[in-house]
Scaffold this motif. Sequence first.
Motif, short mmCIF file in Angstrom:
data_model
loop_
_atom_site.label_atom_id
_atom_site.label_comp_id
_atom_site.label_asym_id
_atom_site.label_seq_id
_atom_site.Cartn_x
_atom_site.Cartn_y
_atom_site.Cartn_z
N SER A 35 55.28 52.81 -88.89
CA SER A 35 55.98 53.29 -90.08
C SER A 35 54.99 53.46 -91.22
N PRO A 36 55.28 54.33 -92.20
CA PRO A 36 54.39 54.47 -93.37
C PRO A 36 54.19 53.16 -94.10
N ALA A 37 55.23 52.30 -94.13
CA ALA A 37 55.07 51.01 -94.79
C ALA A 37 54.04 50.14 -94.09
N GLN A 38 54.00 50.20 -92.76
CA GLN A 38 53.00 49.43 -92.01
C GLN A 38 51.59 49.95 -92.27
N ILE A 39 51.45 51.28 -92.40
CA ILE A 39 50.13 51.85 -92.73
C ILE A 39 49.66 51.36 -94.10
N HIS A 40 50.58 51.38 -95.08
CA HIS A 40 50.23 50.90 -96.43
C HIS A 40 49.82 49.42 -96.39
N GLN A 41 50.50 48.63 -95.57
CA GLN A 41 50.17 47.21 -95.51
C GLN A 41 48.81 47.00 -94.85
N LEU A 42 48.48 47.80 -93.83
CA LEU A 42 47.16 47.68 -93.20
C LEU A 42 46.07 48.08 -94.20
N GLU A 43 46.32 49.06 -95.03
CA GLU A 43 45.31 49.53 -95.97
C GLU A 43 45.21 48.65 -97.22
N SER A 44 46.23 47.84 -97.48
CA SER A 44 46.15 46.93 -98.64
C SER A 44 45.36 45.67 -98.31
N GLY A 45 45.49 45.13 -97.11
CA GLY A 45 44.72 43.97 -96.68
C GLY A 45 45.30 42.66 -97.11
N THR A 46 46.09 42.59 -98.15
CA THR A 46 46.66 41.34 -98.64
C THR A 46 48.14 41.54 -98.89
N LEU A 47 48.87 40.44 -98.91
CA LEU A 47 50.30 40.47 -99.16
C LEU A 47 50.58 39.98 -100.57
N ALA A 48 51.44 40.66 -101.27
CA ALA A 48 51.84 40.22 -102.59
C ALA A 48 52.70 38.96 -102.48
N PRO A 49 52.78 38.18 -103.55
CA PRO A 49 53.62 36.96 -103.51
C PRO A 49 55.07 37.30 -103.16
N GLY A 50 55.58 36.62 -102.14
CA GLY A 50 56.94 36.86 -101.68
C GLY A 50 57.07 38.00 -100.70
N GLN A 51 55.97 38.75 -100.47
CA GLN A 51 56.04 39.87 -99.53
C GLN A 51 55.93 39.38 -98.10
N ARG A 52 56.74 39.98 -97.21
CA ARG A 52 56.75 39.58 -95.80
C ARG A 52 55.92 40.56 -94.98
N SER A 53 55.18 40.03 -94.02
CA SER A 53 54.37 40.88 -93.16
C SER A 53 55.27 41.74 -92.28
N LEU A 54 54.91 42.99 -92.11
CA LEU A 54 55.66 43.90 -91.26
C LEU A 54 55.27 43.81 -89.80
N PHE A 55 54.36 42.88 -89.47
CA PHE A 55 53.91 42.66 -88.09
C PHE A 55 54.30 41.25 -87.69
N TYR A 56 54.72 41.09 -86.43
CA TYR A 56 55.20 39.79 -85.99
C TYR A 56 54.08 38.75 -85.97
N THR A 57 52.91 39.13 -85.51
CA THR A 57 51.78 38.19 -85.41
C THR A 57 50.52 38.87 -85.90
N PRO A 58 49.51 38.09 -86.28
CA PRO A 58 48.22 38.69 -86.67
C PRO A 58 47.60 39.50 -85.53
N ALA A 59 47.83 39.08 -84.28
CA ALA A 59 47.26 39.82 -83.15
C ALA A 59 47.83 41.24 -83.09
N ILE A 60 49.14 41.36 -83.34
CA ILE A 60 49.76 42.69 -83.33
C ILE A 60 49.22 43.53 -84.48
N GLU A 61 48.97 42.88 -85.61
CA GLU A 61 48.41 43.60 -86.76
C GLU A 61 47.01 44.14 -86.44
N GLN A 62 46.19 43.33 -85.73
CA GLN A 62 44.86 43.79 -85.33
C GLN A 62 44.94 44.96 -84.36
N LYS A 63 45.90 44.89 -83.44
CA LYS A 63 46.05 45.99 -82.49
C LYS A 63 46.46 47.28 -83.22
#
Length: 307
Positions: A35-63
Amino acid sequence: MNESFSDLTRADFLYKSREAQNIGVHELAKRVNLSPAQIHQLESGTLAPGQRSLFYTPAIEQKAAIKCAHALGVDIQTLWSGSEKAAAPHATFLPDLKILDDLVVLLKKQSMAQEMGESDRRISWKWLFIALVGLWMAGAMGFYGQQVLEWSQERHGQNAAPLSLAHALAPTESTQASAQPEPTVDMLSAAVAETPAASVVSQADALCDSPSPQSTMRASQASKAGNSVHVVAIADLVMCVRDGLGKQTALTLKAQESRTLLGQAPWSVRVDKPLPTKLHMYFQGQKIYWPEGELSGVILKEVAGDF
């Protein structure tokens, strides 16, 4: 180099690589099935306070990051510091990505199969409904068509009734014409032409007063009241019909001529030299066949019912 610094470097690298190739976020998301939101999260590198990761695990985020790097034509070794970390994702994550891709394709196929199954069921129900409506319309047309046919026959009989009166009055008119002192040739011809009609009418009147025995008949499957009789002449014939109130009608019918008589049952029908093949009768919505033998008349009695 800690993990957050590595993620931030990777995010910057992905962002700059995409911008350098002038590729939009939505276009890249379509290429890698994210999703576009997942692309934005990969390109931001950090999560804002209270923001939830759009990936279930860090391994999935790396993939997901590796898939984006492949889509952008970037060497994945530059996404992680150190050759060991770069080799490990390259050797370990790529087979897992293939499994994920296969899983996504399988899920898409299952979804398409379910949609096709639902579509087939909708089509089958639609055709079943159309068939039921067609059967209902066919039955309604048959029922109402019979009612319209009987109504038109009755109307035809009512419209044809004045013709019999014209035949009955014809002898009187011819007598008045012959009483004139100087009849013309046309008047004499008309009188001669009306003479056979007068004899036929008198023959029909004589049938009404005939004392010969009659056979009683009833409809076996009555579908309407017995307040009318419809007759169809197959050949030329002379007949007299009398209803239950004593109203009698003398008829001279030509071949294929029909008549509907209205009145009250029981009906007396007499025919000069009858044959079963010369006359068709319809009473209470049913065809009545003339009985075999030398009978010159029948009595039609009404079968009671809720009509």
